[in-house]
Design an enzyme around this catalytic site. Sequence first.
Site, PDB file in Angstrom:
ATOM      1  N   LYS A  73       0.803  -1.232   0.000  1.00 27.73           N
ATOM      2  CA  LYS A  73       0.000   0.000   0.000  1.00 27.73           C
ATOM      3  C   LYS A  73       0.835   1.282   0.000  1.00 27.73           C
ATOM      4  O   LYS A  73       0.488   2.256  -0.653  1.00 27.73           O
ATOM      5  CB  LYS A  73      -0.911   0.022   1.227  1.00 27.73           C
ATOM      6  CG  LYS A  73      -2.148  -0.841   1.102  1.00 27.73           C
ATOM      7  CD  LYS A  73      -2.875  -0.872   2.432  1.00 27.73           C
ATOM      8  CE  LYS A  73      -4.356  -0.752   2.264  1.00 27.73           C
ATOM      9  NZ  LYS A  73      -5.088  -0.856   3.520  1.00 27.73           N
ATOM     10  N   ASN A  94      -5.091   2.206  -1.431  1.00 30.10           N
ATOM     11  CA  ASN A  94      -5.624   0.850  -1.598  1.00 30.10           C
ATOM     12  C   ASN A  94      -6.441   0.705  -2.869  1.00 30.10           C
ATOM     13  O   ASN A  94      -6.926  -0.378  -3.172  1.00 30.10           O
ATOM     14  CB  ASN A  94      -6.470   0.437  -0.373  1.00 30.10           C
ATOM     15  CG  ASN A  94      -7.811   1.137  -0.326  1.00 30.10           C
ATOM     16  OD1 ASN A  94      -7.979   2.205  -0.915  1.00 30.10           O
ATOM     17  ND2 ASN A  94      -8.760   0.557   0.371  1.00 30.10           N
ATOM     18  N   GLY A 136      -1.761   2.233  13.272  1.00 29.70           N
ATOM     19  CA  GLY A 136      -1.309   1.482  12.094  1.00 29.70           C
ATOM     20  C   GLY A 136      -2.065   1.942  10.852  1.00 29.70           C
ATOM     21  O   GLY A 136      -2.603   3.066  10.812  1.00 29.70           O
ATOM     22  N   GLY A 260     -16.451  -4.747  12.203  1.00 29.64           N
ATOM     23  CA  GLY A 260     -15.572  -4.278  11.128  1.00 29.64           C
ATOM     24  C   GLY A 260     -15.965  -4.698   9.723  1.00 29.64           C
ATOM     25  O   GLY A 260     -15.427  -4.161   8.745  1.00 29.64           O
TER      26      GLY A 260
HETATM   27  P1  NAD Z   1      -1.181  -2.515  11.478  1.00 26.14           P
HETATM   28  O1  NAD Z   1      -0.239  -3.660  11.658  1.00 26.14           O
HETATM   29  O2  NAD Z   1      -0.866  -1.441  10.505  1.00 26.14           O
HETATM   30  O3  NAD Z   1      -1.387  -1.811  12.928  1.00 26.14           O
HETATM   31  C1  NAD Z   1      -1.609  -2.597  14.063  1.00 26.14           C
HETATM   32  C2  NAD Z   1      -2.070  -1.696  15.211  1.00 26.14           C
HETATM   33  O4  NAD Z   1      -2.516  -2.539  16.292  1.00 26.14           O
HETATM   34  C3  NAD Z   1      -0.959  -0.820  15.812  1.00 26.14           C
HETATM   35  O5  NAD Z   1      -1.540   0.406  16.225  1.00 26.14           O
HETATM   36  C4  NAD Z   1      -0.476  -1.648  17.009  1.00 26.14           C
HETATM   37  O6  NAD Z   1       0.125  -0.852  18.003  1.00 26.14           O
HETATM   38  C5  NAD Z   1      -1.797  -2.217  17.484  1.00 26.14           C
HETATM   39  N1  NAD Z   1      -1.734  -3.466  18.248  1.00 26.14           N
HETATM   40  C6  NAD Z   1      -1.297  -4.678  17.811  1.00 26.14           C
HETATM   41  N2  NAD Z   1      -1.497  -5.607  18.771  1.00 26.14           N
HETATM   42  C7  NAD Z   1      -2.098  -4.971  19.824  1.00 26.14           C
HETATM   43  C8  NAD Z   1      -2.564  -5.383  21.102  1.00 26.14           C
HETATM   44  N3  NAD Z   1      -2.466  -6.657  21.505  1.00 26.14           N
HETATM   45  N4  NAD Z   1      -3.124  -4.458  21.924  1.00 26.14           N
HETATM   46  C9  NAD Z   1      -3.229  -3.166  21.533  1.00 26.14           C
HETATM   47  N5  NAD Z   1      -2.807  -2.704  20.332  1.00 26.14           N
HETATM   48  C10 NAD Z   1      -2.251  -3.605  19.495  1.00 26.14           C
HETATM   49  O7  NAD Z   1      -2.589  -3.168  11.193  1.00 26.14           O
HETATM   50  P2  NAD Z   1      -3.825  -2.586  10.340  1.00 26.14           P
HETATM   51  O8  NAD Z   1      -3.622  -2.896   8.930  1.00 26.14           O
HETATM   52  O9  NAD Z   1      -4.079  -1.187  10.763  1.00 26.14           O
HETATM   53  O10 NAD Z   1      -4.990  -3.542  10.867  1.00 26.14           O
HETATM   54  C11 NAD Z   1      -5.486  -3.450  12.178  1.00 26.14           C
HETATM   55  C12 NAD Z   1      -6.775  -4.258  12.269  1.00 26.14           C
HETATM   56  O11 NAD Z   1      -7.733  -3.654  11.400  1.00 26.14           O
HETATM   57  C13 NAD Z   1      -6.649  -5.709  11.796  1.00 26.14           C
HETATM   58  O12 NAD Z   1      -7.471  -6.504  12.621  1.00 26.14           O
HETATM   59  C14 NAD Z   1      -7.192  -5.673  10.387  1.00 26.14           C
HETATM   60  O13 NAD Z   1      -7.737  -6.908   9.977  1.00 26.14           O
HETATM   61  C15 NAD Z   1      -8.279  -4.634  10.536  1.00 26.14           C
HETATM   62  N6  NAD Z   1      -8.636  -3.943   9.285  1.00 26.14           N
HETATM   63  C16 NAD Z   1      -9.940  -3.918   8.958  1.00 26.14           C
HETATM   64  C17 NAD Z   1     -10.344  -3.278   7.812  1.00 26.14           C
HETATM   65  C18 NAD Z   1     -11.803  -3.288   7.463  1.00 26.14           C
HETATM   66  O14 NAD Z   1     -12.127  -2.955   6.323  1.00 26.14           O
HETATM   67  N7  NAD Z   1     -12.675  -3.626   8.395  1.00 26.14           N
HETATM   68  C19 NAD Z   1      -9.399  -2.621   7.001  1.00 26.14           C
HETATM   69  C20 NAD Z   1      -8.057  -2.639   7.375  1.00 26.14           C
HETATM   70  C21 NAD Z   1      -7.692  -3.312   8.535  1.00 26.14           C
END
Ligand code: NAD
Length: 290
Positions: A73, A94, A136, A260
Site C-alpha cells: 500500500k 488501496n 497502524g 468491522g
Molecule cells: P497494522 O499492523 O498497521 O497496525 C496494528 C495496530 O494494532 C498498531 O496500532 C499496534 O500498536 C496495534 N496493536 C497490535 N497488537 C495490539 C494489542 N495486543 N493491543 C493493543 N494494540 C495492538 O494493522 P492494520 O492494517 O491497521 O490492521 C489493524 C486491524 O484492522 C486488523 O485486525 C485488520 O484486519 C483490521 N482492518 C480492517 C479493515 C476493514 O475494512 N474492516 C481494514 C483494514 C484493517
Amino acid sequence: MEARITGHTRLYALIGSPVGHSGSPAMYNYSFEKLGIDAAYLAFDVPLEKTKEAVDALKTLNAGGFNVTMPCKTAVAGLVDRLSPAAELVGACNTVVVEEDGSLTGHITDGVGFVRNLKEHGVEIKGQKIVLLGTGGAATAIAVQAALDGVEEIAIFNRKDEFYANGEKTVEKIRKAVPGIGKVWIDDLDNTELLGDVIARSDVLINATRAGMSPMEDVTPVPAEFLRPELAVADVVYNPKETLLVRKAKEAGCRAAIGGSGMLLWQGVEAFRLYTGQEMPVREVEERFF
Ligand code: NAD
C-alpha cells in the site's frame, strides 16, 4: 464464464500478499456481472519487492484499476501519478484508478468506508469527540478521514510500540492539513486512567488495533467498564465477525456497537464507484458475501 469474458473485457485486480483469502474477486465479479459491465477481477500475489513490476504490468495490460493490500500500500502511493487528498495525507493507497490517458490516480477508501459504515448504523461523526485506538494502517486512514469529515476532537491512544511514532506523525499532518479542527493528540494506551477519563467525555470509541482479532479473541483494547450507553463503539476487526469489544458494548447498552465487516464492504463500494462511476448492488453483495 465463456459468455461473459470477451476480447474486450477490462481487467481489474488486487495486488499484495497474501491475497488468497480475499473476498474482493467475488464481490467485484458479482457486481460487474449484475450491472452488465464487461470487466473481470483477479487477485495476484505480489510481494513488496515486485510492486513496481506489478504496477507497470497492469498499466501495460491496460487494466481499468486495481486494489492494493499489504504489504504494497505505501509503495504504490510512491508509484502513481497523483494521490487523492486523503491518500496523500495517509501516505498509502488501496485503490488505483487508471485514467483515460493511462495515468494512475491513487485513492484510499478505508476511511471513507469506515465513516460510511458508521452512518449506516446511525452514527454521524461531524462535530463529535472521538477516541481512536491504534496508529497502524487502518487507524491512520480513519484519523485522516474523520478529520476531513469535520470531527471536533481526535484523541489517539496506542501502545508505545513501533507504531507509536506513526501516530505522532499523523497528529502533525492532520493539524497542518485541517487547521480548523479542535484538539488532535496522542497518548499511551497503557495510561489507563487517562484513557478512562477521555472515553468518559467522548462520543465515539473506535478500535483500530489488532486487539480482539483472531487469535486474540478474548482481548478487549479497553476495560469493559469504560463503556456506557451514550457512547458509540466501532471496531475495525472483522475476524471474528463480532469481537469481544462489540459484544461488551452491546451488553453495556452503547448507542451503537458496530463490527468491522461493514467497513470492508463500504470501502469496496467506494472503490467500485471510483472504477465504474456506478453504485455496487450493495445489499445483494452484503447478503451474499458478508
Ligand atoms: P497494522 O499492523 O498497521 O497496525 C496494528 C495496530 O494494532 C498498531 O496500532 C499496534 O500498536 C496495534 N496493536 C497490535 N497488537 C495490539 C494489542 N495486543 N493491543 C493493543 N494494540 C495492538 O494493522 P492494520 O492494517 O491497521 O490492521 C489493524 C486491524 O484492522 C486488523 O485486525 C485488520 O484486519 C483490521 N482492518 C480492517 C479493515 C476493514 O475494512 N474492516 C481494514 C483494514 C484493517
